[in-house]
Design a protein around this motif. Structure first.
Motif, PDB file in Angstrom:
ATOM      1  N   ALA A 245     -56.848  35.069 -60.266  1.00  0.00           N
ATOM      2  CA  ALA A 245     -55.632  35.952 -59.938  1.00  0.00           C
ATOM      3  C   ALA A 245     -55.999  36.238 -58.342  1.00  0.00           C
ATOM      4  O   ALA A 245     -55.101  36.952 -57.823  1.00  0.00           O
ATOM      5  N   VAL A 246     -57.023  35.839 -57.992  1.00  0.00           N
ATOM      6  CA  VAL A 246     -57.400  36.002 -56.482  1.00  0.00           C
ATOM      7  C   VAL A 246     -56.510  35.482 -55.543  1.00  0.00           C
ATOM      8  O   VAL A 246     -56.234  34.081 -55.654  1.00  0.00           O
ATOM      9  N   ASP A 247     -55.957  36.018 -54.626  1.00  0.00           N
ATOM     10  CA  ASP A 247     -55.067  35.483 -53.562  1.00  0.00           C
ATOM     11  C   ASP A 247     -55.442  36.050 -52.095  1.00  0.00           C
ATOM     12  O   ASP A 247     -54.746  35.681 -51.199  1.00  0.00           O
ATOM     13  N   SER A 248     -56.402  36.749 -51.826  1.00  0.00           N
ATOM     14  CA  SER A 248     -56.935  37.130 -50.512  1.00  0.00           C
ATOM     15  C   SER A 248     -58.264  37.215 -50.346  1.00  0.00           C
ATOM     16  O   SER A 248     -58.979  37.281 -51.362  1.00  0.00           O
ATOM     17  N   VAL A 249     -58.767  37.322 -49.242  1.00  0.00           N
ATOM     18  CA  VAL A 249     -60.216  37.508 -48.957  1.00  0.00           C
ATOM     19  C   VAL A 249     -60.792  38.617 -49.585  1.00  0.00           C
ATOM     20  O   VAL A 249     -61.758  38.724 -50.000  1.00  0.00           O
ATOM     21  N   ALA A 250     -60.152  39.708 -49.428  1.00  0.00           N
ATOM     22  CA  ALA A 250     -60.201  41.144 -49.703  1.00  0.00           C
ATOM     23  C   ALA A 250     -60.575  40.874 -51.420  1.00  0.00           C
ATOM     24  O   ALA A 250     -61.485  41.544 -52.050  1.00  0.00           O
ATOM     25  N   GLY A 251     -59.827  40.068 -51.934  1.00  0.00           N
ATOM     26  CA  GLY A 251     -59.780  39.875 -53.632  1.00  0.00           C
ATOM     27  C   GLY A 251     -61.041  39.066 -53.854  1.00  0.00           C
ATOM     28  O   GLY A 251     -61.566  39.353 -55.016  1.00  0.00           O
ATOM     29  N   VAL A 277     -70.870  31.472 -58.821  1.00  0.00           N
ATOM     30  CA  VAL A 277     -70.913  29.900 -58.480  1.00  0.00           C
ATOM     31  C   VAL A 277     -69.819  29.426 -59.437  1.00  0.00           C
ATOM     32  O   VAL A 277     -69.145  28.390 -59.376  1.00  0.00           O
ATOM     33  N   GLU A 278     -69.988  29.576 -60.865  1.00  0.00           N
ATOM     34  CA  GLU A 278     -69.362  28.933 -61.925  1.00  0.00           C
ATOM     35  C   GLU A 278     -67.795  29.640 -61.692  1.00  0.00           C
ATOM     36  O   GLU A 278     -66.765  28.944 -62.050  1.00  0.00           O
ATOM     37  N   LEU A 296     -59.545  29.227 -49.626  1.00  0.00           N
ATOM     38  CA  LEU A 296     -60.653  28.202 -49.990  1.00  0.00           C
ATOM     39  C   LEU A 296     -61.808  28.341 -49.313  1.00  0.00           C
ATOM     40  O   LEU A 296     -63.208  28.443 -49.808  1.00  0.00           O
ATOM     41  N   ASP A 297     -61.796  28.983 -47.982  1.00  0.00           N
ATOM     42  CA  ASP A 297     -63.293  28.973 -46.974  1.00  0.00           C
ATOM     43  C   ASP A 297     -63.772  30.194 -47.830  1.00  0.00           C
ATOM     44  O   ASP A 297     -65.173  30.109 -47.865  1.00  0.00           O
ATOM     45  N   ALA A 298     -63.280  31.324 -48.038  1.00  0.00           N
ATOM     46  CA  ALA A 298     -63.786  32.422 -48.565  1.00  0.00           C
ATOM     47  C   ALA A 298     -64.564  32.064 -50.048  1.00  0.00           C
ATOM     48  O   ALA A 298     -65.698  32.562 -50.163  1.00  0.00           O
ATOM     49  N   LEU A 299     -63.843  31.574 -50.601  1.00  0.00           N
ATOM     50  CA  LEU A 299     -64.354  31.216 -51.982  1.00  0.00           C
ATOM     51  C   LEU A 299     -65.707  30.419 -51.895  1.00  0.00           C
ATOM     52  O   LEU A 299     -66.764  30.834 -52.651  1.00  0.00           O
ATOM     53  N   LEU A 300     -65.751  29.322 -51.037  1.00  0.00           N
ATOM     54  CA  LEU A 300     -66.925  28.533 -50.813  1.00  0.00           C
ATOM     55  C   LEU A 300     -67.894  29.568 -50.080  1.00  0.00           C
ATOM     56  O   LEU A 300     -69.109  29.230 -50.426  1.00  0.00           O
TER      57      LEU A 300
END
Length: 378
Positions: A245-251, A277-278, A296-300
């Motif tokens: 459901a996350v769609d932003s860096v803040a999320g 990580v999972e 993508l960069d924020a998640l990684l």
């Protein structure tokens, strides 16, 4: 340990057959082990070198020295057998480990006699029984994936493991979970329904992660987790879905904080898991298909930050492998051909080390979809 056992089987076949063509298979196996960083296995204070095993094994075959044979037998003995032998045995251990009293299950239609019969007689164990019990035992469909494939009897894979049953059955299980939730309001059935929807979606369509269905399910899972004061093992089964459901860096940072706040050690967690990580994995796939490099960069970034926060993040091979995969995702937008190529090579090595398992099919479907997506943009 599965990889070590596989190597020993290869070597034993080579020694017993005298067929030098098997040598190439062993060399390929060891090369894959080095690439995936498990050529040296550490178990507590014991280190086992796969290359050392292979070197000693060649000495055994060439000289037949008893000491070499004894050494090879020693390596074989440190590969522990899987303790559980049946689904009834698994049920018994879950009930015992979670300190559930058998008489407590009577309110769900399971008498003491029936439960004990299910322990001992697999013929009396039905999938409907399993689906009814799971929410009350704190089990989710994915929990079975780690157990059922280990049983010697392959029929378990079809009879009980929802990841491996025919697609024609899963919609029935989905409908049953939803019906039971509507009837009882028990959140365990809602969580079961959400995870089953996630299983069937990710299993059948490589691009599912960017679909409206995935987004809607992710929002439902996220709202459900936000409404709970405490998460238990069953809640973590849908955490990966909630991350979608996350769609932003803040999320991203909101989900990290929420995950850390609920990720506490408990007696029910038998194996190590880093929930961040999972959890980010499916959200990563979503960002890749949506073309959202910032997300993508924020998640990684938050995934790799766990290496500093969690001193066990790189201790276990399966988690080091996950970081190797994530490292390849970094270049997806700048060099998609290279990224997908490295991922395909990674799973070729994975199959070499552990044998081909259905768990890799999902990733192969995903990478094929990524490749088609890339070609469509050229």
């Amino acid at each position: 340990m599965r990889s070590l056992k596989r190597l020993l089987n290869f070597i034993n076949g080579w020694i017993m057959s005298g067929n030098d063509n098997r040598r190439d298979s062993i060399e390929n196996f060891l090369a894959a082990a080095r690439r995936l960083q498990i050529d040296v296995i550490t178990m507590n204070d014991l280190q086992v070198s796969m290359t050392d095993i292979w070197t000693k094994s060649q000495t055994v075959r060439e000289t037949g020295t008893p000491t070499g044979l004894q050494q090879l037998s020693y390596y074989a003995e440190i590969v522990p057998p899987f303790e559980l032998t049946s689904i009834g045995d698994y049920l018994h251990q879950v009930i015992r480990d979670k300190r559930i009293k058998v008489q407590e299950l009577a309110q769900y239609g399971f008498s003491k006699t029936k439960v004990y019969r299910m322990y001992d007689d697999d013929a009396s164990f039905r999938v409907n029984d399993l689906l009814t019990l799971m929410p009350h035992l704190g089990l989710m469909p994915g929990d079975l994936d780690a157990v059922v494939p280990q049983f010697n009897d392959a029929t378990y894979r079809v009879k009980y493991n929802l990841q491996f049953v025919a697609e024609t059955f899963i919609p029935t299980a989905v409908a049953q979970a939803k019906m039971r939730y509507d009837e009882t309001g028990h959140l365990g059935f809602l969580e079961q329904w959400l995870e089953l929807r996630m299983i069937i979606g990710s299993r059948l369509d490589g691009r599912w992660y960017a679909s409206e269905e995935a987004k809607s399910l992710g929002q439902q899972a996220q709202r459900l987790l936000q409404s709970m004061d405490t998460w238990h093992d069953s809640e973590f089964r849908i955490l990966k879905l909630a991350w979608m459901a996350v769609d932003s860096v803040a999320g991203v940072h909101m989900m990290v904080n929420m995950t850390h706040a609920n990720d506490v050690d408990n007696i029910l967690q038998r194996t190590y898991a880093n929930r961040v990580v999972e959890g980010v994995e499916y959200a990563i796939f979503k960002a890749m298909f949506e073309g959202n490099q910032e997300l993508l960069d924020a998640l990684l970034q938050v995934a790799f930050e766990e290496q500093k926060r969690d001193d066990k993040a790189l201790k276990y091979a399966s988690w080091r492998w996950r970081f190797l995969m994530y490292e390849n995702y970094r270049t997806y937008f700048t060099n998609p051909e290279e990224a997908v190529g490295h991922l395909v090579d990674f799973f070729a090595d994975y199959d070499e080390l552990v044998g081909e398992f259905e768990i890799t099919d999902k990733y192969k479907t995903l990478f094929n979809a990524m490749w088609r997506e890339h070609l469509a943009k050229k």
